[in-house]
Design a protein around this motif. Structure first.
Motif, short mmCIF file in Angstrom:
data_model
loop_
_atom_site.label_atom_id
_atom_site.label_comp_id
_atom_site.label_asym_id
_atom_site.label_seq_id
_atom_site.Cartn_x
_atom_site.Cartn_y
_atom_site.Cartn_z
N LEU A 148 -3.16 6.07 1.98
CA LEU A 148 -4.35 5.23 1.87
C LEU A 148 -5.55 6.09 1.51
O LEU A 148 -5.73 7.18 2.07
CB LEU A 148 -4.61 4.50 3.19
CG LEU A 148 -3.52 3.54 3.65
CD1 LEU A 148 -3.91 2.90 4.97
CD2 LEU A 148 -3.25 2.49 2.59
N PRO A 149 -6.42 5.64 0.62
CA PRO A 149 -7.58 6.45 0.23
C PRO A 149 -8.76 6.37 1.20
O PRO A 149 -9.76 7.06 1.00
CB PRO A 149 -7.97 5.87 -1.13
CG PRO A 149 -7.54 4.45 -1.06
CD PRO A 149 -6.27 4.44 -0.24
N LEU B 68 -0.89 7.46 10.09
CA LEU B 68 -0.50 6.27 9.34
C LEU B 68 -1.16 6.25 7.97
O LEU B 68 -0.50 5.97 6.95
CB LEU B 68 -0.87 5.02 10.13
CG LEU B 68 -0.66 3.68 9.42
CD1 LEU B 68 0.81 3.46 9.08
CD2 LEU B 68 -1.19 2.53 10.27
N ALA B 69 -2.45 6.54 7.92
CA ALA B 69 -3.17 6.54 6.64
C ALA B 69 -2.61 7.60 5.69
O ALA B 69 -2.47 7.37 4.48
CB ALA B 69 -4.65 6.76 6.87
N PRO C 75 -7.13 13.62 2.65
CA PRO C 75 -7.62 13.72 1.28
C PRO C 75 -8.53 12.58 0.85
O PRO C 75 -9.12 12.62 -0.24
CB PRO C 75 -6.34 13.71 0.46
CG PRO C 75 -5.40 12.87 1.26
CD PRO C 75 -5.71 13.21 2.70
N GLY C 76 -8.65 11.55 1.69
CA GLY C 76 -9.46 10.40 1.34
C GLY C 76 -10.79 10.36 2.07
O GLY C 76 -11.25 11.34 2.64
N PHE D 55 0.81 -1.21 0.00
CA PHE D 55 0.00 0.00 0.00
C PHE D 55 0.85 1.27 0.00
O PHE D 55 0.35 2.35 0.24
CB PHE D 55 -0.92 0.02 1.23
CG PHE D 55 -1.93 -1.08 1.21
CD1 PHE D 55 -2.91 -1.13 0.24
CD2 PHE D 55 -1.89 -2.07 2.17
CE1 PHE D 55 -3.84 -2.15 0.22
CE2 PHE D 55 -2.83 -3.09 2.15
CZ PHE D 55 -3.80 -3.13 1.18
N ASN D 56 2.14 1.16 -0.26
CA ASN D 56 2.98 2.36 -0.27
C ASN D 56 2.85 3.04 -1.62
O ASN D 56 3.47 2.65 -2.60
CB ASN D 56 4.45 1.97 -0.02
CG ASN D 56 4.64 1.47 1.40
OD1 ASN D 56 4.18 2.13 2.33
ND2 ASN D 56 5.30 0.35 1.57
N PHE D 57 2.03 4.07 -1.70
CA PHE D 57 1.72 4.70 -2.97
C PHE D 57 2.61 5.89 -3.28
O PHE D 57 2.48 6.51 -4.32
CB PHE D 57 0.27 5.19 -2.97
CG PHE D 57 -0.72 4.10 -2.72
CD1 PHE D 57 -0.83 3.06 -3.60
CD2 PHE D 57 -1.53 4.13 -1.60
CE1 PHE D 57 -1.74 2.04 -3.37
CE2 PHE D 57 -2.43 3.13 -1.37
CZ PHE D 57 -2.54 2.09 -2.26
N GLY D 58 3.51 6.25 -2.39
CA GLY D 58 4.32 7.43 -2.64
C GLY D 58 3.66 8.66 -2.08
O GLY D 58 2.84 8.61 -1.16
#
Length: 330
Positions: free
Chosen positions: A222-223, A216-217, A262-263, A21-24
């Motif tokens: 994470l979305p 953490l999110a 943002p999610g 889940f590491n999206f940058g």
């Protein structure tokens, strides 16, 4: 604490493959979904939400049947967000052990969050005049004794270090799920203007866990993040400037963190026994925070469950369906 790693349901020692889940860098909700779409085809995950049950002998008979129907719907887990007995029923060990057997018989992983009926209210004469903290510790020994969920299949959990093992987190798909011990009855504030000693000890731990999981999110882009707790914290009164003492700090932090996230943010609770899905959280200017959704479960005398669907092709990420029980009941 080291960051929570991706977690999947397990049976015995064999776990499903983990997902990275590491999206940058965080790039906002819409862009995050576009990134997900480029990394993988759209995916869906389902989960079930229940609460404030069983309150009666009838519901005690029906609950295992409903859990079987939930398992047949192919959900990843079921969460019970507290109040596992009627408010006037005794808080005896035998009742707690009975509920443990029901929950452990679930064919899918089962996550339980405590409610006021099973600990803060147990000092009532009708409940057996127990010490609430002694009853909470009994719940801990039965329901949160290790790093696994209940149920025939187990979900690996990461528990908050310290004295509150009922606080846990886990991931399903791109969503971080977080449990909080927030009982009804004004969060056990007490009957006076001064907060109870129990509230003063627990509330800072709850707030720290809330903040840590938002961080953490955000850190892992994470979305979505979902919080599971029992009490209705009084969103309407908070937005009117009339917060309940026991939830003022919680809702202030939740509002501010949601505004910066943002999610999608989901809060699941019970307590007032009114199945609903709405957007009651507002910013300091009174505007609806459109990325926040409240889901309240069915509650006695109305029995049922709510299905949550995580859909990476949906810009809102979540959608929900209500299922009265027995099936087909209006």
């Amino acid at each position: 604490m080291k960051p929570c790693r991706p977690i999947a349901a397990t049976t015995g020692a064999t776990a499903a493959p983990r997902v990275n889940f590491n999206f940058g860098k965080k790039i906002g909700l819409t862009a995050a979904f576009l990134l997900w779409a480029t990394l993988a085809a759209a995916e869906t995950w389902r989960f079930a939400l229940i609460g404030d049950t069983p309150y009666s002998d009838h519901e005690r008979i029906e609950l295992p049947k409903m859990l079987d129907a939930i398992a047949d719907s192919h959900v990843e887990f079921v969460a019970h967000i507290g109040d596992i007995k009627h408010g006037s029923a005794r808080c005896d060990d035998a009742l707690f052990e009975d509920r443990r057997r029901i929950f452990d018989a679930s064919r899918v992983p089962f996550v339980f969050v405590p409610g006021d009926n099973e600990w803060t209210d147990c000092d009532r004469l009708s409940n057996g005049a127990y010490s609430p903290l002694e009853r909470l510790n009994k719940l801990r020994s039965l329901f949160w004794q290790d790093s696994l969920s209940l149920g025939q299949k187990k979900l690996a959990l990461e528990r908050q270090p310290g004295n509150y093992p009922e606080h846990a987190r886990f991931r399903i798909g791109p969503v971080l799920f977080v449990t909080l011990n927030l009982p009804g009855g004004n969060n056990n504030w007490g009957m006076t203007r001064e907060a109870s000693a129990e509230f003063r000890a627990r509330n800072p731990v709850v707030i720290a866990w809330l903040k840590e999981n938002f961080a953490l999110a955000r850190r892992e882009s994470l979305p979505g993040i979902a919080f599971l707790f029992q009490a209705n914290p009084g969103f309407k009164h908070f937005s009117q400037g009339l917060p309940h003492d026991g939830f003022q700090e919680l809702l202030t932090v939740l509002r501010d963190e949601t505004a910066r996230f943002p999610g999608a943010v989901i809060a699941v609770h019970g307590d007032t026994h009114l199945s609903r899905i709405d957007q009651p959280l507002r910013d300091e200017s009174g505007r609806v925070l459109s990325n926040f959704t409240r889901v309240e479960t069915f509650g006695y005398p109305f029995m049922g469950w709510t299905r949550g669907i995580i859909d990476t092709a949906n810009p809102q990420l979540f959608r929900f369906e209500t299922h009265p029980w027995p099936a087909g009941k209006p």
